[in-house]
Design a protein around this motif. Structure first.
Motif, PDB file in Angstrom:
ATOM      1  N   PRO A 195       9.336  -2.532  -6.887  1.00  0.00           N
ATOM      2  CA  PRO A 195       9.124  -3.046  -5.332  1.00  0.00           C
ATOM      3  C   PRO A 195      10.003  -4.088  -4.647  1.00  0.00           C
ATOM      4  O   PRO A 195      10.423  -4.963  -5.551  1.00  0.00           O
TER       5      PRO A 195
ATOM      6  N   ASN B 161       9.680  -6.062  -2.347  1.00  0.00           N
ATOM      7  CA  ASN B 161       9.226  -7.290  -1.812  1.00  0.00           C
ATOM      8  C   ASN B 161       8.657  -8.251  -2.958  1.00  0.00           C
ATOM      9  O   ASN B 161       8.005  -7.643  -3.739  1.00  0.00           O
ATOM     10  N   ARG B 162       8.958  -9.528  -3.079  1.00  0.00           N
ATOM     11  CA  ARG B 162       8.075 -10.533  -3.987  1.00  0.00           C
ATOM     12  C   ARG B 162       6.862 -10.654  -3.346  1.00  0.00           C
ATOM     13  O   ARG B 162       6.670 -10.992  -2.323  1.00  0.00           O
ATOM     14  N   LEU B 163       5.983 -10.690  -4.370  1.00  0.00           N
ATOM     15  CA  LEU B 163       4.412 -10.976  -4.086  1.00  0.00           C
ATOM     16  C   LEU B 163       3.851 -11.895  -4.890  1.00  0.00           C
ATOM     17  O   LEU B 163       4.222 -12.221  -6.079  1.00  0.00           O
TER      18      LEU B 163
ATOM     19  N   TYR C   5       2.312  -0.522  -2.379  1.00  0.00           N
ATOM     20  CA  TYR C   5       2.143  -1.967  -1.992  1.00  0.00           C
ATOM     21  C   TYR C   5       2.466  -2.198  -0.536  1.00  0.00           C
ATOM     22  O   TYR C   5       2.611  -3.346  -0.256  1.00  0.00           O
TER      23      TYR C   5
ATOM     24  N   ASP D   9       5.164  -1.342   0.640  1.00  0.00           N
ATOM     25  CA  ASP D   9       6.657  -1.996   0.257  1.00  0.00           C
ATOM     26  C   ASP D   9       7.651  -0.781   0.902  1.00  0.00           C
ATOM     27  O   ASP D   9       7.464   0.401   0.731  1.00  0.00           O
TER      28      ASP D   9
ATOM     29  N   ASN E  67      10.026   0.211  -0.775  1.00  0.00           N
ATOM     30  CA  ASN E  67      10.538   1.364  -2.059  1.00  0.00           C
ATOM     31  C   ASN E  67       9.227   2.252  -2.500  1.00  0.00           C
ATOM     32  O   ASN E  67       9.308   3.023  -3.404  1.00  0.00           O
ATOM     33  N   ASP E  68       8.172   2.228  -1.800  1.00  0.00           N
ATOM     34  CA  ASP E  68       6.954   3.209  -1.842  1.00  0.00           C
ATOM     35  C   ASP E  68       7.222   4.416  -2.130  1.00  0.00           C
ATOM     36  O   ASP E  68       7.085   5.145  -2.835  1.00  0.00           O
TER      37      ASP E  68
ATOM     38  N   ARG F 184      -2.348  -2.923  -3.234  1.00  0.00           N
ATOM     39  CA  ARG F 184      -2.113  -4.275  -2.697  1.00  0.00           C
ATOM     40  C   ARG F 184      -2.950  -5.245  -2.914  1.00  0.00           C
ATOM     41  O   ARG F 184      -2.629  -6.624  -3.243  1.00  0.00           O
TER      42      ARG F 184
END
Length: 359
Positions: A275, A277-279, A305, A307, A309-310, A332
């Motif tokens: 992904p 984004n950093r979670l 997520y 995101d 890249n999903d 998520r």
């Protein structure tokens, strides 16, 4: 229930390998999926409601394709699950005391011999004594009582998420996990390889060094690198050179390209983005990954997520599973606990439950 119906085979008994048993690949036909219903809002840091919504959708999806055995900790958990799953057929409820929901790791690892199905009950200590585990490590015995299966009890700590098998004698793992000091400190790589050979039929164990940053399991292989068939491996790559995962994933990729199967042939390697984004949760990094998919009878469920890249992840994975419906489901909320769909599921292979008749 009479002891003969749940016969325990200790470490002095003939090993599974000596009797012709081995752990099959996840894509082999299933009799059912085992999983555990989420509970305790404090454990989920206030995310329990969202986690249960996602979990209900996961169970509904799996139940479209194969039976589901659902462990429920107490009356509240069972009532919540029954309410959310109303109208879903093929779900069997089991009241079992639990510490958490990650049944891939605290559940049994099934082995087969032809049509015979048994399992190995490994020790579980919550990824190196990080959390509570005394109830979770007893859960496989509840499975044994229900199935009335003869099975092996093994004192070595081993988690399903730490092993990825191709069903042809080859498995992947990480040193970060299997060699962590609070799991099996008295065992070296050779010892572990011998135990996995004898109890799961793994003839060739391939070692990567490490997994994702923020993974409290200490680098479980099922968050980064998976077999999709006997000769094909999908592995995560990080596209941000400033990210701590960048170097680790590149090192894994290089090692995988040098590995060979049991016949000495190189594997086909397919890269899968992490992904974008950093979670984080309470200032700590979470380990979201698309590699934590679960393969079942005619389907694959892939964590999503919200995101960028999903969609890319699904584009990578769909061609790798011909004949299976590849389904993206929201994870998520579930990832706030540190894992996703593969972490909460355990497949029971199709076949006849073994009673230990030939011992």
């Amino acid at each position: 229930m009479p002891e003969t119906l749940t016969r325990h085979l200790g470490q002095d008994a003939p090993t599974p390998r000596s009797l012709g048993f081995a752990m099959p690949a996840e894509w082999a036909p299933h009799a059912a999926t085992w999983t555990s219903w989420p509970f305790d809002d404090e454990l989920w840091v206030g995310h329990l409601e969202g986690v249960r919504r996602e979990f209900a959708e996961l169970v509904r999806t799996i139940a479209r394709f194969e039976p589901v055995h659902l462990l429920v900790r107490d009356q509240e958990a069972e009532q919540d699950a029954r309410t959310r799953l109303q109208g879903v057929s093929g779900v069997t409820f089991h009241r079992v005391p639990l510490d958490d929901v990650w049944f891939r790791d605290n559940g049994p690892l099934f082995v087969v011999r032809g049509q015979d199905v048994s399992f190995v009950n490994w020790e579980f200590n919550s990824w190196g004594q990080k959390f509570e585990w005394l109830l979770d490590t007893q859960a496989p015995e509840a499975v044994a009582r229900f199935l009335e299966v003869a099975h092996w009890d093994q004192s070595v700590v081993m988690e399903g998420g730490s092993l990825e098998l191709n069903g042809q004698g080859v498995a992947l793992t990480t040193r970060q996990c299997l060699k962590s000091e609070f799991r099996n400190p008295g065992l070296d790589e050779s010892d572990l390889e011998g135990i996995l050979r004898d109890y799961l039929g793994i003839e060739k164990l391939l070692w990567l060094d490490a997994g994702l940053e923020g993974d409290h399991t200490d680098g479980h292989i099922d968050t980064i690198t998976r077999f999709v068939d006997e000769r094909t491996i999908v592995t995560c790559v990080c596209e941000d050179a400033s990210d701590a995962n960048f170097a680790t994933m590149n090192d894994n990729l290089a090692r995988l390209r040098a590995f060979t199967d049991a016949q000495g042939r190189p594997f086909e390697i397919v890269t899968l983005p992490l992904p974008a984004n950093r979670l984080e949760l309470e200032g700590k990094r979470l380990p979201p990954t698309y590699a934590n998919f679960y393969i079942g009878n005619g389907f694959v469920v892939v964590p999503m997520y919200g995101d960028p890249n999903d969609a890319r992840a699904l584009e990578v994975l769909r061609p790798l599973f011909p004949g299976r419906e590849v389904i993206g489901l929201s994870s998520r909320e579930l990832i706030t606990g540190g894992g996703s769909f593969h972490c909460v599921t355990q497949q029971q292979p199709a076949g006849r439950i073994w009673k230990g008749e030939d011992l």
